[in-house]
Each structure stands twice: as C-alpha cells, then as structure tokens.
Write an enzyme that holds these catalytic residues in place. Structure first.
Site, PDB file in Angstrom:
ATOM      1  N   ASP A 127      74.620  89.190  27.437  1.00  0.00           N
ATOM      2  CA  ASP A 127      75.369  89.008  28.688  1.00  0.00           C
ATOM      3  C   ASP A 127      74.715  88.010  29.646  1.00  0.00           C
ATOM      4  O   ASP A 127      75.374  87.450  30.506  1.00  0.00           O
ATOM      5  CB  ASP A 127      75.552  90.365  29.405  1.00  0.00           C
ATOM      6  CG  ASP A 127      74.236  91.141  29.555  1.00  0.00           C
ATOM      7  OD1 ASP A 127      73.166  90.584  29.241  1.00  0.00           O
ATOM      8  OD2 ASP A 127      74.273  92.307  29.988  1.00  0.00           O
ATOM      9  N   HIS A 128      73.436  87.760  29.489  1.00  0.00           N
ATOM     10  CA  HIS A 128      72.731  86.875  30.427  1.00  0.00           C
ATOM     11  C   HIS A 128      72.808  85.405  30.004  1.00  0.00           C
ATOM     12  O   HIS A 128      73.257  84.555  30.762  1.00  0.00           O
ATOM     13  CB  HIS A 128      71.251  87.271  30.520  1.00  0.00           C
ATOM     14  CG  HIS A 128      70.975  88.495  31.329  1.00  0.00           C
ATOM     15  ND1 HIS A 128      71.442  89.730  30.995  1.00  0.00           N
ATOM     16  CD2 HIS A 128      70.263  88.663  32.472  1.00  0.00           C
ATOM     17  CE1 HIS A 128      71.037  90.611  31.893  1.00  0.00           C
ATOM     18  NE2 HIS A 128      70.314  89.993  32.808  1.00  0.00           N
ATOM     19  N   ASP A 156      66.233  96.377  31.386  1.00  0.00           N
ATOM     20  CA  ASP A 156      66.875  95.714  32.511  1.00  0.00           C
ATOM     21  C   ASP A 156      66.784  96.668  33.695  1.00  0.00           C
ATOM     22  O   ASP A 156      67.031  97.870  33.555  1.00  0.00           O
ATOM     23  CB  ASP A 156      68.337  95.402  32.199  1.00  0.00           C
ATOM     24  CG  ASP A 156      68.909  94.474  33.258  1.00  0.00           C
ATOM     25  OD1 ASP A 156      68.962  93.253  33.015  1.00  0.00           O
ATOM     26  OD2 ASP A 156      69.273  94.963  34.350  1.00  0.00           O
ATOM     27  N   ARG A 182      71.375  91.318  44.334  1.00  0.00           N
ATOM     28  CA  ARG A 182      70.116  90.685  44.750  1.00  0.00           C
ATOM     29  C   ARG A 182      70.420  89.351  45.418  1.00  0.00           C
ATOM     30  O   ARG A 182      71.243  88.588  44.914  1.00  0.00           O
ATOM     31  CB  ARG A 182      69.200  90.432  43.541  1.00  0.00           C
ATOM     32  CG  ARG A 182      68.677  91.725  42.981  1.00  0.00           C
ATOM     33  CD  ARG A 182      67.626  91.538  41.904  1.00  0.00           C
ATOM     34  NE  ARG A 182      67.098  92.858  41.607  1.00  0.00           N
ATOM     35  CZ  ARG A 182      66.750  93.285  40.404  1.00  0.00           C
ATOM     36  NH1 ARG A 182      66.830  92.472  39.365  1.00  0.00           N
ATOM     37  NH2 ARG A 182      66.299  94.498  40.228  1.00  0.00           N
ATOM     38  N   SER A 226      63.349  92.686  39.084  1.00  0.00           N
ATOM     39  CA  SER A 226      63.750  92.826  37.686  1.00  0.00           C
ATOM     40  C   SER A 226      62.680  93.497  36.827  1.00  0.00           C
ATOM     41  O   SER A 226      61.537  93.664  37.240  1.00  0.00           O
ATOM     42  CB  SER A 226      64.066  91.459  37.103  1.00  0.00           C
ATOM     43  OG  SER A 226      62.889  90.879  36.584  1.00  0.00           O
ATOM     44  N   ARG A 273      61.754  92.131  33.968  1.00  0.00           N
ATOM     45  CA  ARG A 273      61.327  91.117  33.003  1.00  0.00           C
ATOM     46  C   ARG A 273      59.823  91.163  32.760  1.00  0.00           C
ATOM     47  O   ARG A 273      59.020  90.927  33.664  1.00  0.00           O
ATOM     48  CB  ARG A 273      61.796  89.724  33.427  1.00  0.00           C
ATOM     49  CG  ARG A 273      61.219  89.187  34.705  1.00  0.00           C
ATOM     50  CD  ARG A 273      61.936  87.913  35.152  1.00  0.00           C
ATOM     51  NE  ARG A 273      63.280  88.232  35.612  1.00  0.00           N
ATOM     52  CZ  ARG A 273      63.918  87.613  36.596  1.00  0.00           C
ATOM     53  NH1 ARG A 273      63.356  86.596  37.206  1.00  0.00           N
ATOM     54  NH2 ARG A 273      65.126  87.986  36.960  1.00  0.00           N
TER      55      ARG A 273
HETATM   56  C1  MIC Z   1      68.006  90.587  36.947  1.00  0.00           C
HETATM   57  O1  MIC Z   1      69.009  91.049  37.479  1.00  0.00           O
HETATM   58  O2  MIC Z   1      67.051  90.099  37.579  1.00  0.00           O
HETATM   59  C2  MIC Z   1      67.922  90.594  35.431  1.00  0.00           C
HETATM   60  C3  MIC Z   1      68.010  89.190  34.972  1.00  0.00           C
HETATM   61  O3  MIC Z   1      68.995  91.309  34.894  1.00  0.00           O
HETATM   62  C4  MIC Z   1      66.587  91.253  35.037  1.00  0.00           C
HETATM   63  C5  MIC Z   1      66.284  91.199  33.612  1.00  0.00           C
HETATM   64  C6  MIC Z   1      65.730  89.885  33.158  1.00  0.00           C
HETATM   65  O4  MIC Z   1      65.007  89.225  33.899  1.00  0.00           O
HETATM   66  O5  MIC Z   1      66.052  89.513  32.014  1.00  0.00           O
HETATM   67  C7  MIC Z   1      66.472  92.718  35.468  1.00  0.00           C
HETATM   68  O6  MIC Z   1      67.119  93.120  36.411  1.00  0.00           O
HETATM   69  O7  MIC Z   1      65.671  93.454  34.895  1.00  0.00           O
HETATM   70 FE1  SF4 Z   2      73.068  90.716  35.010  1.00  0.00          FE
HETATM   71 FE2  SF4 Z   2      70.875  91.517  36.300  1.00  0.00          FE
HETATM   72 FE3  SF4 Z   2      72.890  90.374  37.607  1.00  0.00          FE
HETATM   73 FE4  SF4 Z   2      73.199  92.772  36.642  1.00  0.00          FE
HETATM   74  S1  SF4 Z   2      71.782  92.167  38.232  1.00  0.00           S
HETATM   75  S2  SF4 Z   2      74.664  91.101  36.499  1.00  0.00           S
HETATM   76  S3  SF4 Z   2      72.045  92.671  34.745  1.00  0.00           S
HETATM   77  S4  SF4 Z   2      71.593  89.414  36.075  1.00  0.00           S
END
Ligand code: MIC
Ligand code: SF4
Length: 650
Positions: free
Chosen positions: A64-65, A119, A379, A534, A536
């Site tokens: 999805d990313h 995630d 965010r 996140s 990550r």
């Molecule tokens: C995000 O919303 O920051 C992400 C991208 O979904 C991350 C995961 C990632 O960095 O791959 C998260 O929320 O954990």
């Molecule tokens: Fe995707 Fe993270 Fe954004 Fe949710 S917050 S839509 S998991 S990038």
C-alpha cells in the site's frame, strides 16, 4: 476483581511477566500484518530465522505504501513480497487492494485477538476490540516465527465518553480533542481504552479513526468494546461468526481517566506541524488553502467518502485549490462506485487516487511551495508531505470538504448545508480477488528477488568501550520522519540499507551522513519523546549502519526504543535533564567499560572528554535486552540462542 478490557485481553495472551505497569511482559500474538515499506526487511529477517512456515493464526502482507512504479524497484519488491508470502504461509494483499489497516479490519480483524503489525497505525484494529500494536519489522518477524512479543506492561487510560456526537462532529474531532488535552506524548506507556455511555452511539467507522490516530498520542494502543455496532459491521463483512461481545467488567478501574462529553465537541483541526497543535476550526477559518486531501488509514472508509460525496454532490471544488480523494480499499472503492457516490466526487472535480497511502507518506501529490494543505490524515510533521515549507492541517473529511468547496478553511457547520447521516451498508461488496491465500504447505514456491533487495547488513557484538563524537544534537519530539525520511524518492530503498542510509537526518542536517562517515560513527543526543511517529526500523538500522552506537536523550517513544535495542544501538536517558544542556554537538563522549558493566537498573557513567565533565545516564534495559545489545542486535542474539539450544552446533 473487576477488570478493564485491556487487562482482560492481555491476561488471556500472557506468556511471561507480571502485569504491573512498567514491568516487562510478553504476550502471544494471534495475527500479524506487514506493509511493503517495512515488509521487505521483515521478511528478509524472517527468512534468516530458518522457520519453514508462519506459526500465527493469520499473517497478512499488504502492499500500500510503495505504489508508484517509476522504475523496477517497487515492482520488484511487490514480486518478492508475493513470492515470499506464498512460500511461508502468508496472505498477500495485492497492490490496489487497499491500505493495510483498512483492509485488515474489513477482512481479518477479530475482537479479542492480538495483532502485531510493522506499522505504527496497527492499533486501528482496536476499533473492533482487538489488542493491536505497532512494532518494528524484526519484532513482527519474531511473532510470525511463533515468538512472544515483549512490551512494558502498559497503564490503562480510561476515556469515558458521554453524550452523542452532534451533526458535523466526528470521530476525528474526538481524537483531536484527546490529542489537544494530553499531547503527542500523553499516551506513552499507556493503552487508551474507551468506555462510557457515549460509546454505543459511535459508528464503527469513527471508532477506527479514534484508535488509528491514538498512535499520535504515543500510546501502546487504543481499544473499544465489541458491541452491537461491532457485530453489525462484521455481519456486513459476511463475518458475523467472528463476533464476540467484549467489554470492561462493571466497576473496572483504570490507572488514569479522562472524560469527554460528545455533546459539547466541535469540529477541530490540528495546525502545522504536530497532530496535537489543535484548535477549533472556527479559530483558523478563512485561512486560504491550496490543497485538500481525503484519504489515509485514518479517514478513507465508506462512511467517510459517503459523507464527502453527499457534500460534493452538484457542487465544485474551489478554483484555487486541488482536491484528492483516496478510497481506503478496493472494497470502499467498489462500494462507492456501485452506490453512485464516486460519480458525485468525480463530478465536483476531485482527483481520484488509487487505494493506498499516497500523499500521506509523500508518495505523490506534494503541495505547492508554502501551500496550506488540509488533510483527513493523521500526521502533519514538517516536510512529510514532500514540500518542506508546506503547512499541513489535519481535520475530519467534513471539514476537508467544506474547505475544498470554499477555498478557505471552513467549519462545515458554516456551510449552511443540511447534515445527512451516512448509514453503514447492510452488506459490503465482498470481492476478495485481490487477496491471495497462501498455497498449502509443502508446495514448491520460488522466492523472486530483484536487484533492489540487498542482503541484511551484519553487525559485530558490542565492544567493551563505547566512545565517539556527538554527531548531532536535536530537541524534543523528534519523529522517525526526521531521522529516516520517507517519500517517493527514499521509500523504494527500504530493502537496500546502504542506499537508504544516505538519507539519514537529511531534512534536519544535510551534513549528518558525511560527518558520520568521516568520524567513523558516533552518537546522537536528543530531547523528550525521541523517535515518535512511525514504526520504521530503518530509523535505527540505517543510523546503525552509519556507525551510530549510542542515542542519549531525555525520553524515548516506545517503538523506536525497541528498534534501537533490536539493532544494537545503546539507548540512554539523562538522569538529570540539565545535563542535556552541558553536551554540545561535536563533543567527544566516552563510556569506558560499558560493554562489560551494563546491568539492569545500574546507571552508566558518561565522560565528556571535550568539556572534561562527567555525568550519569540511565537506561531502561532488562537482562534480556542487555544480552541482545551485547550480541549486536536481536538477529545475532536469536542465532546465538538457536545455536546454544542445538548444543553449540551452527
Ligand atoms: C507512516 O505513517 O509513517 C508509515 C509510513 O506508515 C510508517 C511505516 C513506515 O515507515 O514504513 C508507520 O506509521 O509505521
Ligand atoms: Fe499509510 Fe502510514 Fe499514512 Fe496510514 S499513516 S495511510 S499506513 S503512510
């Protein structure tokens, strides 16, 4: 004794430890999820463990990313994920099927189960009464291998809801209100459990928004009871048999409480650059906006898009503004297409994006320079949109549409429109042709690896003495987006650590990587709530690759702390916060003999060789975590343990 729901689910899954807040416990994990950006690394790590098949009830791999395919990298990673999943017994949600958190609740979530996801928004499942938590990919790999998940026993914050939401006020406003009151660090070390008479009338879609964005509180997770609304939702998904009633016992106690009167809530909005910078929409009404985005795992359900469509019907997006709409899943997309809502959205001039994270993680649709972008996301950290000087606001889909129609930030109550409730459908479109079940065990599957997938870096055990220069000193609330940025340029490098390491701290200090190289590694000093945001693990793994050995801060966010330990970086906190002021970037810090003397509860002596001073630092580590650090990280530690269990044979 009357128990709250959080403790009941934890107790039912407890493997080890004592359920006293702050003490380490470990729990059994029923389900896991990964997404593509963290998943490639998680599966490489799972492969390194040598387990023939996952040992969970359900494990799902989502894409999805990394949806943009402007060269081979993302497409190759998708192929790797599909093949590795098939080999090890993991479901595969194909690109286009939707955002992991949206699809998981639709097709897999079960009240009372535990879910661990790579995630940070995995807590979305709490809207169904699951205990769902975010973690680094390596922790998820361990859970897939049947290992327990370790966490500090959380406190439980009971949020008591009374009254009912008024027209134009939504679940987004509930969570923004919680953020306004307790801030982005108010949930650290806690599970937020929603209770009270106001819960019953809260649509399930709103509950998911609340639990999703509970991640922004720094909370371990958030949870709602499983009640008649939950049942209706699962029945509409054709999964009524998965429903069980769940609630806190009558008179259950909470470590802390908070009361919210839904009758009195108003539309709220988070201003740049933090989700807790919340005010009433009317306080910023009239601010010109150049972009509106509806989507993300927070607000892209059928409910959200149904409301958006009803407001957009027969109207047009303001000329100075660009609007995007992202259905959270193929199910949502198909349902709004069949019911006609999609035509209303297209008709108004919104730009429709494929089901995925998209603009939420800077995968396209970066706003223009200096623009105000109002988003239904979770965010709004500086630069996350892809435009460093953009000003991102977070609000409900209703406030987003009102803003899109007027071209200035607008409280939906001031549109003069009649409010129409969106009913959950009796039955959702259930077409799982983009969800691939794993083939039966024993079937031969070849794992396909493209050139973007580089082997995992190996790290040596911790040396006796740690010493090095403070490569960077930062302040409070540093996010993992600061440490390891995402976006269309960097995200495709998630399975290539040498390449992604080039971007560490890029948005904070462009000289960081060169400095780390020149000095042969070093240390990072930070403030409060370091590593929020996140899950990550690249925010630990890539600095480790650059030689960062110690991160010394005022306080850590939970997932990042676990990731630092997993990758062998020593996490330390200032005993006396004033010592933070006594350390400057460029100072040389020395921790003589720490590799041998590190012990639970024992402070560490830090010598500032540049200033000729000495101070004490604390650490939150128990014996297991110290052993992991000494081994150089969780993977070498696990290998060592497996070897000693096999009588020393490799
Ligand atoms: C995000 O919303 O920051 C992400 C991208 O979904 C991350 C995961 C990632 O960095 O791959 C998260 O929320 O954990
Ligand atoms: Fe995707 Fe993270 Fe954004 Fe949710 S917050 S839509 S998991 S990038």
């Amino acid at each position: 004794m009357a128990e709250n729901l959080t403790r009941k689910i934890l107790r039912a899954h407890l493997v080890s430890g004592e359920m006293t807040p702050g003490k380490e416990i470990s729990i059994r994990i029923d389900q896991t999820l990964t997404q593509d950006a963290t998943g490639t690394m998680a599966y490489l790590q799972f492969e390194a463990m040598g387990i023939p098949r996952v040992r969970t009830e359900v494990s799902v791999s989502y894409v999805d990313h990394n949806m943009l395919q402007d060269d081979f990298k993302n497409a190759d990673d998708h192929r790797y994920l599909q093949s590795v999943g098939a080999k090890y017994g993991i479901w595969f949600s194909r690109p286009g099927n939707g955002i992991c958190h949206q699809v998981h609740r639709e097709r897999f979530g079960v009240p009372g189960k535990t879910l661990l996801g790579s995630d940070s928004h995995t807590p979305t499942g709490g809207g169904l009464g699951m205990l769902a938590m975010g973690a680094g990919g390596l922790d998820v790999a361990v859970a897939m291998a049947g290992g327990a998940f370790f966490l500090p026993m959380p406190k439980v914050l009971g949020v008591r809801l009374t009254g009912t939401l008024q027209p134009w006020v939504t679940g987004k406003d509930v969570i923004l209100e919680v953020l306004r009151r307790i801030t982005v660090k108010g949930g650290v070390g806690k599970v937020v459990e929603y209770t009270g008479p106001g819960v019953a009338s809260l649509p399930v879609a709103d509950r998911f928004t609340v639990t999703n964005m509970g991640a922004e509180l720094g909370a371990t997770t958030s949870v709602f009871p499983s009640d008649a609304q939950t049942r209706k939702y699962l029945e509409a998904q054709g999964r009524g048999k998965d429903w069980i009633p769940l609630a806190a016992d009558e008179g259950a106690s909470y470590d802390e409480t908070l009361d919210i009167d839904l009758d009195r809530l108003e539309p709220l909005i988070a201003r740049p650059h933090s989700p807790d910078n919340v005010v009433r929409v009317r306080e910023v009404a009239g601010t010109p906006a150049q972009q509106v985005c509806i989507g993300s795992c927070t607000n892209s359900s059928f409910h959200d898009l149904g409301i958006a469509a009803s407001m957009l019907r027969g109207r047009a997006v303001a000329p100075g503004l660009s609007m995007t709409v992202t259905p959270g899943s193929k199910q949502v997309f198909e349902t709004i297409a069949k019911e006609g809502a999609l035509a209303d959205i297209i008709g108004a001039g919104a730009r429709i994006l494929e089901s995925g994270c998209g603009p939420c993680i800077g995968m396209g649709q970066a706003p223009p320079s200096g623009a105000v972008s109002v988003r239904s996301f979770n965010r709004n950290f500086e630069g996350r949109s892809g435009t460093l000087d953009a000003k991102v606001f977070l609000a409900s889909p209703e406030t987003c549409v009102a803003t899109a129609l007027r071209g200035v930030i607008t409280d939906p109550r001031d549109l003069g429109m009649e409010w129409v409730a969106v009913e959950e459908p009796e039955s959702y479109v259930r077409n799982d042709n983009m969800l691939l079940a794993p083939p039966p065990a024993g079937e031969a599957v070849e794992v396909v690896r493209g050139p973007n997938i580089k082997p995992l870096p190996e790290f040596p055990p911790m040396p006796a003495t740690l010493a090095g220069e403070v490569l960077l000193k930062v302040g409070d609330n540093i996010t993992t987006d600061h440490i390891m940025p995402a976006g269309a340029k960097v995200l495709p490098l998630r399975s290539n650590i040498p390449a992604i390491a080039e971007f560490v701290y890029e948005r904070v200090d462009r000289g960081f990587v060169a400095r780390a190289r020149e000095k042969g590694g070093g240390m990072v000093v930070g403030g409060d709530n370091y590593g929020q945001g996140s899950s990550r693990e690249h925010a630990a793994l890539a600095p480790k690759y650059l030689g960062v050995s110690v991160v010394l801060v005022k306080a850590f966010a939970r997932i990042h702390l676990a990731n630092l330990i997993n990758f062998g970086i020593l996490p330390l906190t200032f005993v006396n916060p004033a010592d933070y002021d006594g350390v400057a970037q460029g100072d040389r810090l020395e921790l003589p003999g720490v590799g041998e003397s590190l012990a639970p509860g024992k402070p560490v002596k830090v010598r500032n060789a540049t200033k000729g001073t000495e101070f004490e630092a604390a650490h939150p580590l128990n014996a297991r975590q110290i052993a992991i650090l000494k081994a150089g990280g969780l993977l070498p530690f696990t290998r060592m343990e497996t070897r000693s269990a096999a009588g020393g044979r490799p």
